[in-house]
Design a protein around this motif. Structure first.
Motif, PDB file in Angstrom:
ATOM      1  N   GLU A 108      25.536 -21.599 175.101  1.00 17.65           N
ATOM      2  CA  GLU A 108      25.274 -20.254 175.608  1.00 17.65           C
ATOM      3  C   GLU A 108      25.323 -19.226 174.484  1.00 17.65           C
ATOM      4  OE1 GLU A 108      27.764 -19.216 178.853  1.00 17.65           O
ATOM      5  OE2 GLU A 108      27.066 -20.857 180.136  1.00 17.65           O
ATOM      6  N   ARG A 109      26.311 -19.322 173.632  1.00 19.91           N
ATOM      7  CA  ARG A 109      26.409 -18.388 172.510  1.00 19.91           C
ATOM      8  C   ARG A 109      25.286 -18.620 171.509  1.00 19.91           C
ATOM      9  NH1 ARG A 109      32.071 -18.835 169.913  1.00 19.91           N
ATOM     10  NH2 ARG A 109      31.209 -17.151 168.619  1.00 19.91           N
ATOM     11  N   LEU A 110      24.866 -19.868 171.357  1.00 16.11           N
ATOM     12  CA  LEU A 110      23.763 -20.159 170.444  1.00 16.11           C
ATOM     13  C   LEU A 110      22.474 -19.485 170.914  1.00 16.11           C
ATOM     14  CD1 LEU A 110      22.688 -21.780 167.990  1.00 16.11           C
ATOM     15  CD2 LEU A 110      22.109 -23.604 169.616  1.00 16.11           C
ATOM     16  N   SER A 111      22.214 -19.513 172.205  1.00 15.87           N
ATOM     17  CA  SER A 111      20.977 -18.936 172.742  1.00 15.87           C
ATOM     18  C   SER A 111      20.913 -17.427 172.533  1.00 15.87           C
ATOM     19  CB  SER A 111      20.845 -19.254 174.236  1.00 15.87           C
ATOM     20  OG  SER A 111      21.889 -18.639 174.973  1.00 15.87           O
ATOM     21  N   ALA A 112      22.057 -16.786 172.377  1.00 14.27           N
ATOM     22  CA  ALA A 112      22.098 -15.331 172.179  1.00 14.27           C
ATOM     23  C   ALA A 112      22.096 -14.945 170.707  1.00 14.27           C
ATOM     24  CB  ALA A 112      23.344 -14.756 172.856  1.00 14.27           C
ATOM     25  N   LEU A 113      22.059 -15.932 169.808  1.00 15.28           N
ATOM     26  CA  LEU A 113      22.133 -15.651 168.380  1.00 15.28           C
ATOM     27  C   LEU A 113      20.768 -15.220 167.849  1.00 15.28           C
ATOM     28  CD1 LEU A 113      24.145 -15.880 165.965  1.00 15.28           C
ATOM     29  CD2 LEU A 113      23.211 -18.154 165.557  1.00 15.28           C
ATOM     30  N   PRO A 114      20.669 -14.053 167.195  1.00  9.37           N
ATOM     31  CA  PRO A 114      19.369 -13.586 166.702  1.00  9.37           C
ATOM     32  C   PRO A 114      18.845 -14.369 165.506  1.00  9.37           C
ATOM     33  CG  PRO A 114      21.101 -12.061 166.055  1.00  9.37           C
ATOM     34  CD  PRO A 114      21.737 -13.051 166.993  1.00  9.37           C
ATOM     35  N   SER A 115      19.738 -14.819 164.617  1.00  6.36           N
ATOM     36  CA  SER A 115      19.328 -15.567 163.431  1.00  6.36           C
ATOM     37  C   SER A 115      20.007 -16.927 163.436  1.00  6.36           C
ATOM     38  CB  SER A 115      19.712 -14.817 162.150  1.00  6.36           C
ATOM     39  OG  SER A 115      19.459 -15.615 161.011  1.00  6.36           O
ATOM     40  N   HIS A 116      19.216 -17.983 163.577  1.00  7.12           N
ATOM     41  CA  HIS A 116      19.773 -19.321 163.691  1.00  7.12           C
ATOM     42  C   HIS A 116      20.064 -19.975 162.345  1.00  7.12           C
ATOM     43  CE1 HIS A 116      17.830 -19.675 167.940  1.00  7.12           C
ATOM     44  NE2 HIS A 116      19.017 -19.106 167.980  1.00  7.12           N
ATOM     45  N   ARG A 117      19.675 -19.335 161.247  1.00  3.99           N
ATOM     46  CA  ARG A 117      19.890 -19.944 159.941  1.00  3.99           C
ATOM     47  C   ARG A 117      21.021 -19.270 159.175  1.00  3.99           C
ATOM     48  NH1 ARG A 117      14.318 -22.316 157.387  1.00  3.99           N
ATOM     49  NH2 ARG A 117      13.425 -23.104 159.325  1.00  3.99           N
ATOM     50  N   ASP A 118      21.745 -18.404 159.837  1.00  3.93           N
ATOM     51  CA  ASP A 118      22.870 -17.704 159.225  1.00  3.93           C
ATOM     52  C   ASP A 118      24.113 -18.570 159.365  1.00  3.93           C
ATOM     53  OD1 ASP A 118      25.028 -16.046 158.606  1.00  3.93           O
ATOM     54  OD2 ASP A 118      23.959 -14.256 159.252  1.00  3.93           O
ATOM     55  N   LEU A 119      24.595 -19.100 158.235  1.00  2.00           N
ATOM     56  CA  LEU A 119      25.739 -20.005 158.267  1.00  2.00           C
ATOM     57  C   LEU A 119      26.965 -19.328 158.863  1.00  2.00           C
ATOM     58  CD1 LEU A 119      26.381 -22.952 157.284  1.00  2.00           C
ATOM     59  CD2 LEU A 119      27.458 -21.885 155.306  1.00  2.00           C
ATOM     60  N   ALA A 120      27.205 -18.074 158.484  1.00  3.14           N
ATOM     61  CA  ALA A 120      28.374 -17.355 158.989  1.00  3.14           C
ATOM     62  C   ALA A 120      28.281 -17.146 160.488  1.00  3.14           C
ATOM     63  CB  ALA A 120      28.513 -16.015 158.269  1.00  3.14           C
ATOM     64  N   ALA A 121      27.079 -16.880 160.999  1.00  2.00           N
ATOM     65  CA  ALA A 121      26.913 -16.668 162.439  1.00  2.00           C
ATOM     66  C   ALA A 121      27.157 -17.953 163.216  1.00  2.00           C
ATOM     67  CB  ALA A 121      25.518 -16.129 162.729  1.00  2.00           C
ATOM     68  N   LEU A 122      26.752 -19.085 162.663  1.00  2.00           N
ATOM     69  CA  LEU A 122      26.941 -20.365 163.346  1.00  2.00           C
ATOM     70  C   LEU A 122      28.399 -20.816 163.317  1.00  2.00           C
ATOM     71  CD1 LEU A 122      23.848 -22.496 162.246  1.00  2.00           C
ATOM     72  CD2 LEU A 122      24.374 -21.695 164.556  1.00  2.00           C
ATOM     73  N   PHE A 123      29.060 -20.638 162.167  1.00  2.00           N
ATOM     74  CA  PHE A 123      30.390 -21.192 161.990  1.00  2.00           C
ATOM     75  C   PHE A 123      31.514 -20.165 162.081  1.00  2.00           C
ATOM     76  CE2 PHE A 123      27.730 -24.473 160.164  1.00  2.00           C
ATOM     77  CZ  PHE A 123      28.357 -25.638 160.553  1.00  2.00           C
ATOM     78  N   GLY A 124      31.208 -18.871 161.904  1.00  2.00           N
ATOM     79  CA  GLY A 124      32.283 -17.898 161.900  1.00  2.00           C
ATOM     80  C   GLY A 124      33.234 -18.170 160.756  1.00  2.00           C
ATOM     81  N   LYS A 125      34.511 -17.983 160.992  1.00  5.07           N
ATOM     82  CA  LYS A 125      35.524 -18.261 159.980  1.00  5.07           C
ATOM     83  C   LYS A 125      35.930 -19.727 160.074  1.00  5.07           C
ATOM     84  CE  LYS A 125      40.140 -16.919 158.407  1.00  5.07           C
ATOM     85  NZ  LYS A 125      41.338 -16.065 158.674  1.00  5.07           N
TER      86      LYS A 125
END
Length: 304
Positions: A108-125
């Motif tokens: 669900e959170r993945l589907s709302a992500l604007p940029s799928h190639r952003d490592l920080a957005a995918l993994f966070g901290k």
């Protein structure tokens, strides 16, 4: 010196790891390309494209690092674990040419992500842990670094810089189809010999600077082009150097789960503990996330 690498008959070099050395520049490396093996591993789960891409890169990285192991029973494990990330667990391992990997994520959170190639957005901290198990010496070495950078390749370079103090170039690529992935690892060898003291490694060593600059010109399309042999990639990069190429290591899917192994693990539990695992049909069902299989173990097999 002109490289002895030939532009040989075109071959796909799929599902192989090729080792090489540049002795005149005190450098070594690995180059990998995955094809059918990649499809085999990804087919165990219906991963969306951005998750399949990050797992593909991690599998290539596992092959690059794992093929450095000199003993057949040695194992390399890569694990990325995060706090509040869309991907909260990624794990891959390599043993004797066998690769496997798995990703756990929040769809669900993945589907709302604007940029799928952003490592920080995918993994966070999170952090990247790379573990080498040396079976013959019964030793385990683990390095852990923050999961930082624009890509998984940059995070791996940080690992070598911080944990190994070994200057390295790591490049990972996945083609637009998602069916081919490739990568290259190039490292500086202090004094030109493996196993030498690394305390005197110079990050600004002129020999390494030359190799690094050349290695960083490699293109993702070259790493993933099935029509370009792996030694052809090396020729393009280092044709003015003497490059020694070693025997390729074939790569296969290697999930080590099987009925007898899982039964043996369950058998180590006490009878009352096994009783708490039994479902209404009288089985203890064990899931393998790597291959997406369920192993039903009958409680009757233990004589409980």
């Amino acid at each position: 010196m002109t490289s002895p690498l030939p532009l040989t008959t075109v071959t796909a070099n799929l599902d192989e790891a090729l080792g090489f050395a540049i002795p005149g520049r005190n450098a070594r490396g690995r180059i990998v390309r995955l094809g059918p093996l990649l499809d085999h591993i990804l087919s165990a789960h219906d991963y969306p494209a951005p998750i399949a891409r990050i797992l593909s890169e991690a599998l290539v990285l596992s092959a690059l690092l794992g093929s450095l192991l000199k003993e057949e029973e040695g194992q390399l494990t890569i694990q990325a674990q995060t706090e509040r990330g869309i991907v909260d667990l990624l794990v891959c391992d390599y043993k004797a040419g066998e690769l496997r990997g798995y990703v756990r994520f929040d769809p669900e959170r993945l589907s709302a992500l604007p940029s799928h190639r952003d490592l920080a957005a995918l993994f966070g901290k999170g952090y990247l842990a790379i573990t080498f198990d040396h079976a013959s010496a019964q030793e385990r070495y683990q390095g852990i670094v923050p999961l930082e950078g624009a890509s998984l390749g940059e995070a791996a370079q940080s690992y070598f810089s911080q944990s190994e103090q070994l200057p390295s170039v790591v490049r990972l690529a996945v083609d637009d189809t998602g069916h081919v992935a490739g990568g290259m690892l190039v490292q500086h060898l202090p004094e030109g010999e493996e196993g030498r003291d690394r305390l005197h490694t110079r990050l600004d060593d002129p020999e390494w600077e030359h190799v690094r600059i050349l290695a960083e010109t490699v293109k993702g399309a070259e790493l993933t082009d099935p029509a370009l042999p792996l030694d052809g990639v090396l020729w393009r990069l280092f044709h003015e150097e003497e490059v020694r190429v070693f025997e390729p290591v074939p790569l296969v899917k290697g999930c080590r789960c099987n009925f007898d192994y899982i039964k043996g693990v369950i058998g180590r539990f006490a009878a009352d503990e096994r009783a708490g695992m039994v479902d209404e049909d009288g089985f203890i069902s064990v899931d393998c996330e790597f291959c997406s299989r369920v192993f039903p173990i009958s409680v009757k097999d233990f004589g409980d």
